[in-house]
Write a protein that holds these residues in place. Structure first.
Motif, short mmCIF file in Angstrom:
data_model
loop_
_atom_site.label_atom_id
_atom_site.label_comp_id
_atom_site.label_asym_id
_atom_site.label_seq_id
_atom_site.Cartn_x
_atom_site.Cartn_y
_atom_site.Cartn_z
N GLY A 188 0.79 -1.22 0.00
CA GLY A 188 0.00 0.00 0.00
C GLY A 188 0.83 1.28 0.00
N ARG A 189 0.67 2.09 -1.02
CA ARG A 189 1.39 3.36 -1.12
C ARG A 189 0.48 4.51 -1.55
NH1 ARG A 189 4.26 0.43 1.04
NH2 ARG A 189 6.49 0.02 0.77
N HIS A 190 -0.55 4.19 -2.33
CA HIS A 190 -1.37 5.24 -2.94
C HIS A 190 -2.76 5.23 -2.31
CE1 HIS A 190 1.73 4.17 -5.93
NE2 HIS A 190 1.77 5.48 -6.14
N GLN A 191 -3.09 6.32 -1.65
CA GLN A 191 -4.37 6.43 -0.93
C GLN A 191 -5.54 6.33 -1.90
OE1 GLN A 191 -6.15 10.22 0.90
NE2 GLN A 191 -5.04 9.32 2.62
N LEU A 192 -6.53 5.53 -1.50
CA LEU A 192 -7.72 5.36 -2.33
C LEU A 192 -8.66 6.54 -2.23
CD1 LEU A 192 -9.47 3.50 -4.16
CD2 LEU A 192 -10.40 2.48 -2.06
N THR A 193 -8.92 7.00 -1.00
CA THR A 193 -9.85 8.09 -0.78
C THR A 193 -9.59 8.71 0.59
OG1 THR A 193 -12.20 8.65 -0.45
CG2 THR A 193 -11.54 6.40 0.04
N VAL A 194 -9.91 10.00 0.72
CA VAL A 194 -9.73 10.67 2.01
C VAL A 194 -10.78 10.22 3.01
CG1 VAL A 194 -8.64 12.70 1.00
CG2 VAL A 194 -11.13 12.63 1.23
N ILE A 195 -11.84 9.58 2.54
CA ILE A 195 -12.88 9.10 3.46
C ILE A 195 -12.29 8.09 4.44
CG2 ILE A 195 -15.06 7.83 3.62
CD1 ILE A 195 -15.75 8.89 0.85
N SER A 196 -11.43 7.22 3.93
CA SER A 196 -10.77 6.22 4.75
C SER A 196 -9.28 6.23 4.39
CB SER A 196 -11.38 4.84 4.48
OG SER A 196 -10.81 3.86 5.31
N PRO A 197 -8.48 7.05 5.07
CA PRO A 197 -7.09 7.29 4.67
C PRO A 197 -6.22 6.05 4.60
CG PRO A 197 -7.80 8.89 6.31
CD PRO A 197 -8.86 7.85 6.24
N LYS A 198 -6.57 5.00 5.35
CA LYS A 198 -5.74 3.80 5.37
C LYS A 198 -6.03 2.87 4.20
CE LYS A 198 -4.83 3.92 10.27
NZ LYS A 198 -5.64 4.18 11.41
N LYS A 199 -7.05 3.16 3.43
CA LYS A 199 -7.34 2.34 2.26
C LYS A 199 -6.47 2.80 1.09
CE LYS A 199 -11.90 0.50 3.01
NZ LYS A 199 -11.33 -0.84 3.03
N THR A 200 -5.96 1.83 0.34
CA THR A 200 -5.08 2.13 -0.78
C THR A 200 -5.57 1.44 -2.05
OG1 THR A 200 -3.65 0.23 -0.32
CG2 THR A 200 -3.10 2.31 0.78
N TRP A 201 -5.11 1.95 -3.19
CA TRP A 201 -5.43 1.31 -4.46
C TRP A 201 -4.83 -0.08 -4.52
CZ3 TRP A 201 -9.02 2.79 -7.72
CH2 TRP A 201 -9.43 4.12 -7.74
N GLU A 202 -3.65 -0.26 -3.93
CA GLU A 202 -3.04 -1.58 -3.90
C GLU A 202 -3.89 -2.55 -3.08
OE1 GLU A 202 0.10 1.46 -4.68
OE2 GLU A 202 -1.53 1.26 -3.22
N GLY A 203 -4.46 -2.05 -1.98
CA GLY A 203 -5.34 -2.89 -1.17
C GLY A 203 -6.59 -3.29 -1.94
N LEU A 204 -7.16 -2.34 -2.69
CA LEU A 204 -8.34 -2.65 -3.50
C LEU A 204 -8.01 -3.71 -4.54
CD1 LEU A 204 -11.25 -2.18 -4.41
CD2 LEU A 204 -10.43 -0.25 -5.79
#
Length: 292
Positions: A188-204
């Motif tokens: 995880g390096r790239h934040q998915l959304t500011v709604i949930s800062p710990k979520k990442t595109w890599e995680g998705l």
């Protein structure tokens, strides 16, 4: 479930910010309970669902109350139980019918009582009407999320192969959480959304890959279906499980709370675990009804 990026600060003995041993132990225990009830007497599993969703409803009503939104918890719990029973023994029409009746019940209930069953701001008309729209809106919201959505568990369970349908649904959703968590921690390096800062595109991406593989495997094994059918169920499940996490993150941010409860060590409250399940339910039920 929120995945943690590799740079998260340690907490509870884990660099991922979670009490990982406790979280794993709770997850294994819940999985064992699901399997034990699902593959003995199906109705026992339905009781587990009612209990879990009921606790989630109580957590939500308490969270709403912290912001002055008063929801009549007893009618909502009774309605939730009736929706599960109606869906299981009567089908989609009964689930919808019980939901509509429940909406009118909570609207009428709030006309004569406060959100917690007591008169609000006195017994006069002004006291009864103050905050009615606020409380009524919150009450109807809590009839939908999670009770109405959870009613689709009963619809999945009702057919002769209902046990296997439920297993596919749960396994796909768990795969989304696990795949997203592992990929988020490792890559995880790239934040998915500011709604949930710990979520990442890599995680998705990890969620989608894990769900697609698990969905394809289980659908071909349990239903002798096609790989693309299972892959579609899995991929859609991954996206909607993530949406469910984000919806709950929005709710908690708006209410100004971190977790909706503390009943599950390493996880939080029941709703912190049900968030991705309830949003995945309807499309999984629809696809499985179409395919099988």
């Amino acid at each position: 479930m929120e995945e943690r990026t590799a740079g998260s600060s340690p907490s509870g003995g884990s660099r991922t910010g979670r009490n990982l041993p406790a979280a794993i132990a709770v997850g294994v225990g819940l999985g064992a309970l699901v399997i034990a009830t699902l593959y003995t007497i199906k109705e026992l599993f339905l009781v587990v669902v009612v209990a879990a969703v009921g606790i989630g409803v109580v957590e939500m009503t308490r969270a709403f109350a912290s912001r002055g939104i008063r929801v009549p918890v007893v009618p909502v719990l009774v309605s939730m139980t009736a929706m599960q029973a109606g869906a299981y023994w009567g089908g989609p029409a009964w689930l919808l019918g019980v939901f509509v009746v429940s909406v009118f019940v909570v609207l009428i209930w709030r006309m004569f009582t406060g959100g917690d069953g007591e008169g609000e701001q006195g017994t006069g008309a002004a006291g009864r009407t103050a905050g009615y729209v606020r409380d009524a809106t919150g009450s109807v919201f809590l009839l939908v999320y999670p009770p109405l959505l959870a009613g689709f568990v009963a619809l999945l369970l009702a057919p002769g192969d209902g046990r296997d349908r439920v297993i596919v649904f749960i396994a796909v959703t768990v795969a989304s959480d696990v795949g997203g968590y592992v990929a988020g921690v490792l890559f995880g390096r790239h934040q998915l959304t500011v709604i949930s800062p710990k979520k990442t595109w890599e995680g998705l991406a990890g969620s989608v890959v894990a769900c697609t593989l698990v969905g394809a495997w289980l659908v071909t094994w349990l239903f002798d279906g096609r790989l693309w059918q299972g892959a579609l169920i899995g991929a859609l499940g991954a996206v909607l499980a993530t949406v469910g996490d984000l919806i709950e993150s929005m709710i908690k941010r708006d209410l100004g709370i971190k977790d909706l409860g503390t009943i599950l060590p390493g996880h939080g409250g029941l709703m912190d675990r049900l968030d991705s399940l309830v949003t995945t339910l309807v499309p999984v039920w629809l696809l499985m009804s179409l395919f099988f």
